[in-house]
Write a protein that holds these residues in place. Structure first.
Motif, PDB file in Angstrom:
ATOM      1  N   ALA A 255      -0.506   5.334  -7.099  1.00  0.00           N
ATOM      2  CA  ALA A 255      -1.276   4.351  -6.341  1.00  0.00           C
ATOM      3  C   ALA A 255      -2.674   4.259  -6.911  1.00  0.00           C
ATOM      4  N   ASN A 256      -3.289   3.083  -6.766  1.00  0.00           N
ATOM      5  CA  ASN A 256      -4.651   2.860  -7.277  1.00  0.00           C
ATOM      6  C   ASN A 256      -4.761   3.206  -8.766  1.00  0.00           C
TER       7      ASN A 256
ATOM      8  N   PHE B  57       0.912   5.395   0.352  1.00  0.00           N
ATOM      9  CA  PHE B  57       0.156   6.538   0.868  1.00  0.00           C
ATOM     10  C   PHE B  57       0.868   7.830   0.487  1.00  0.00           C
TER      11      PHE B  57
ATOM     12  N   SER C  93       2.568   0.319  -8.747  1.00  0.00           N
ATOM     13  CA  SER C  93       2.642   1.448  -7.819  1.00  0.00           C
ATOM     14  C   SER C  93       4.052   2.006  -7.815  1.00  0.00           C
TER      15      SER C  93
ATOM     16  N   ASN D 256      -3.044   7.765  -1.302  1.00  0.00           N
ATOM     17  CA  ASN D 256      -3.578   7.019  -2.445  1.00  0.00           C
ATOM     18  C   ASN D 256      -4.724   7.748  -3.141  1.00  0.00           C
ATOM     19  N   GLU D 257      -4.957   8.988  -2.728  1.00  0.00           N
ATOM     20  CA  GLU D 257      -5.934   9.838  -3.406  1.00  0.00           C
ATOM     21  C   GLU D 257      -5.317  11.222  -3.601  1.00  0.00           C
TER      22      GLU D 257
ATOM     23  N   ASN E 205       0.841  -1.200   0.000  1.00  0.00           N
ATOM     24  CA  ASN E 205       0.000   0.000   0.000  1.00  0.00           C
ATOM     25  C   ASN E 205       0.877   1.250   0.000  1.00  0.00           C
TER      26      ASN E 205
END
Length: 284
Positions: free
Chosen positions: A147-148, A96, A188, A98-99, A94
């Protein structure tokens, strides 16, 4: 007793003290804390953190090992190394934030690791802080964050990046020297500062000792080496990661931003850990 006499006596005492003090070879001690042919003896921490012996493929189901050096001497560095096998089929990475936002609330690495039940977490991308007098101020990452399947933060050409590719079993990883050259098929990415090791060759910079967060990648791109420590230069980090077996290596944000969390514990002890807008967690 006159003030003039007291002043003279004071300067004589100080001069004798300075002359009698032995000058320690700080730079040599720091440069030569490990020899080129020294082998790192990786340690088993717990059943959850089993050793993977790189010479024994039968241990393919274990994924972590560690090496640490703690020094009380002011001249020598202390550091902690992690070797992570990215081929773990249950591994989840993950990144961070991620938005995408204009400005980001900074995060505590340890709290995020605990919230996500992450085995490993550490800070990544450097950033510009909104209020320099407030260590928990909002901030903006400087460099690529992907990310994402989205670009969260734009690339910076002069900085390097750690990129991940999703594989059938786990991930593979690479270090890209120029963030503008990141391929489109990545899973990522986390931007950092500069590449310090390329094809086993150290890329040298002006020597400056500080608390560091660095990572290295094995030649087969399936092993990630994580280094966090104090009193380290870029050359020290490159040397350590090369000893681990890394072919390439880079620096993430360091100083008070350095925060490595292993199984819920902060490894590099500081009076305080600055909150950061960018970090990475590994869950499995």
């Amino acid at each position: 007793m006159s003030k003039k006499f007291l002043k003279s006596a004071f300067f004589i005492i100080i001069s004798v003290f300075i002359i009698s003090c032995k000058t320690l070879p700080h730079e040599n001690l720091r440069k030569n804390f490990l020899s080129e042919n020294e082998e790192l003896q990786w340690q088993k921490i717990s059943e959850d953190f089993s050793i993977i012996d790189m010479r024994n493929p039968k241990n393919a189901e274990t994924f972590l090992e560690f090496f640490s050096v703690k020094n009380t001497s002011k001249e020598n560095p202390s550091f902690f190394l992690v070797k992570l096998n990215l081929e773990n089929p249950s591994l989840k990475i993950n990144i961070f934030p991620n938005e995408k936002q204009e400005i980001y609330t900074t995060l505590n690495v340890k709290k995020i690791a605990k919230k996500n039940s992450a085995k490993i977490a550490f800070n990544t991308t450097p950033f510009q802080i909104q209020n320099k007098l407030n260590f928990n101020s909002k901030a903006k990452p400087v460099g690529i964050i992907y990310a994402n399947k989205k670009t969260i933060s734009e690339p910076v050409e002069k900085y390097s990046a750690l990129i991940f590719f999703k594989e059938q079993n786990g991930y593979s990883a690479e270090i890209i020297k120029n963030q503008n050259e990141i391929p489109k098929n990545i899973d990522s990415a986390a931007g950092g500062f500069f590449q310090i090791l390329d094809e086993y060759k150290t890329i040298s910079y002006k020597e400056f000792f500080d608390t560091r967060t660095s990572i290295g990648i094995s030649p087969n791109k399936k092993i990630l080496f994580i280094l966090a420590g104090k009193k380290l230069s870029y050359d020290n980090c490159a040397k350590l990661l090369k000893l681990c077996g890394a072919e390439t290596a880079m620096e993430f944000d360091g100083g008070s931003s350095t925060h490595l969390v292993i199984q819920g514990k902060s490894i590099i002890k500081e009076f305080f850990h600055r909150n950061v807008p960018a970090l990475i967690t590994f869950e499995f």
